[in-house]
Design an enzyme around this catalytic site. Sequence first.
Site, PDB file in Angstrom:
ATOM      1  N   ASP A 246       0.867  -1.181   0.000  1.00  0.00           N
ATOM      2  CA  ASP A 246       0.000   0.000   0.000  1.00  0.00           C
ATOM      3  C   ASP A 246       0.904   1.231   0.000  1.00  0.00           C
ATOM      4  OD1 ASP A 246      -2.232   1.870   0.543  1.00  0.00           O
ATOM      5  OD2 ASP A 246      -3.344   0.071   1.056  1.00  0.00           O
TER       6      ASP A 246
ATOM      7  N   HIS B 247       2.306   1.947  -3.158  1.00  0.00           N
ATOM      8  CA  HIS B 247       1.372   2.863  -3.806  1.00  0.00           C
ATOM      9  C   HIS B 247       1.846   4.302  -3.744  1.00  0.00           C
ATOM     10  CE1 HIS B 247      -2.224  -0.156  -3.263  1.00  0.00           C
ATOM     11  NE2 HIS B 247      -1.208  -0.662  -3.937  1.00  0.00           N
TER      12      HIS B 247
END
Length: 423
Positions: free
Chosen positions: A260, A283
Amino acid sequence: MMDKLFILSLIGILMVSGVVAKMVYTDLDILEKLENFDIPEDDDDDTKLFDLPSFTSRSSGKNLVNVDTFGAAGDGVSDDTQAFVSAWNKACGMPKSVLLVPQGRTYLVNATKFNGPCETKLVIQIDGKIVAPDEPSNWDPKFQRIWLEFSKLKGVVFQGNGVIDGSGSKWWAASCKKNKSNPCKSAPTALTIESSSGVKVTGLTIQNSQQMNFIIARSNSVRVSNVMVSSPGDSPNTDGIHITGSTNVVLQDCKIGTGDDCVSIVNASSNIKMKKIYCGPGHGISIGSLGNNNSTGIVTNVVLDTAFLKETTNGLRIKTYQGGSGYVQDVRFTNVQMQDVSNPILIDQFYCDNPTSCQNQTSAVKISQIMYRNITGTTKSEKAIKFACSDSVPCSHIVLNNVNLEGRDGQVEAYCNSAEGFG
């Protein structure tokens, strides 16, 4: 190479849209403020007082508290939770204590809250490995969101060459992000610093967390340096370092690879400085998400100076839900190099990560005074810059300076909706 052509084309798009006026004194003032504001770093000399050789000798005046002394087996199989709790109570209650987790050993520890306040000059020296139980079905429901939580501390140092391992593989497999037939449930965070001040974390490795790896929550004056965070790129919701409700936080010389956001900064956070950050996989580096369920989100004074992002799904991202309120203001991203990054520069005021689709709403978190300077590298996506801003609450005073991003075939574009700014 794109360089000037790219910047001129982007500004041209903005001007044609009629949302960029002539540069006025207000713009110049904002530009000067963004160029010059900085978050001071603490003097790091005091951490030298806690070098391992000094506190192993009796003459150092340190009180050494070894978890082995309290019955920890350190074999990775026996439950060492109670030994850690007993050692914590001892170390926390004496000034100048060093809580030692010895090297070369593996300690199985269940979900635990280590609460302060403690006596002065406490050091947590982690040189061994701490592992979590790997079976979600046996997890204590009282600790649904935490594994190791340290709260109400002041002037505490976490250091060492040790590893905090969340044993998260079964948690990831049970996530609704991996399989939509699974229920969406919260999972523990490996390491949490809660309601604390004057905390330093250096040298540690945090890996394979059940969900988020490291949270800094409702704290002030926290410095994290030379920390490595590692989880597989497909592990769901495993944010690297998550900052919430905190001020005066410095992240420096950290290497983060996860499933993430490498770094995520959310509501009620300000004066955040990141310097020399490596990110990938992951991310990217994100402010948000903010404004979910019509909530208020405020993030101000954020600096990223010197970063390398490799093969991340996003680069520098600000993400907010429709219907929220509050603002993101005074943010500077500088000296960032990217390699094969999707969405290198992204402001998304239409972010939606809910199980059902998000409804269109007119209110939004205001985004203004954001600078991107010396951003270079390569992108996988056609849109190297995307400013998807709200028509009712446009993005304003977005500053671009020396942005040089190129695609694999050399052709990239910029997308702008309701964004005002200048180069």
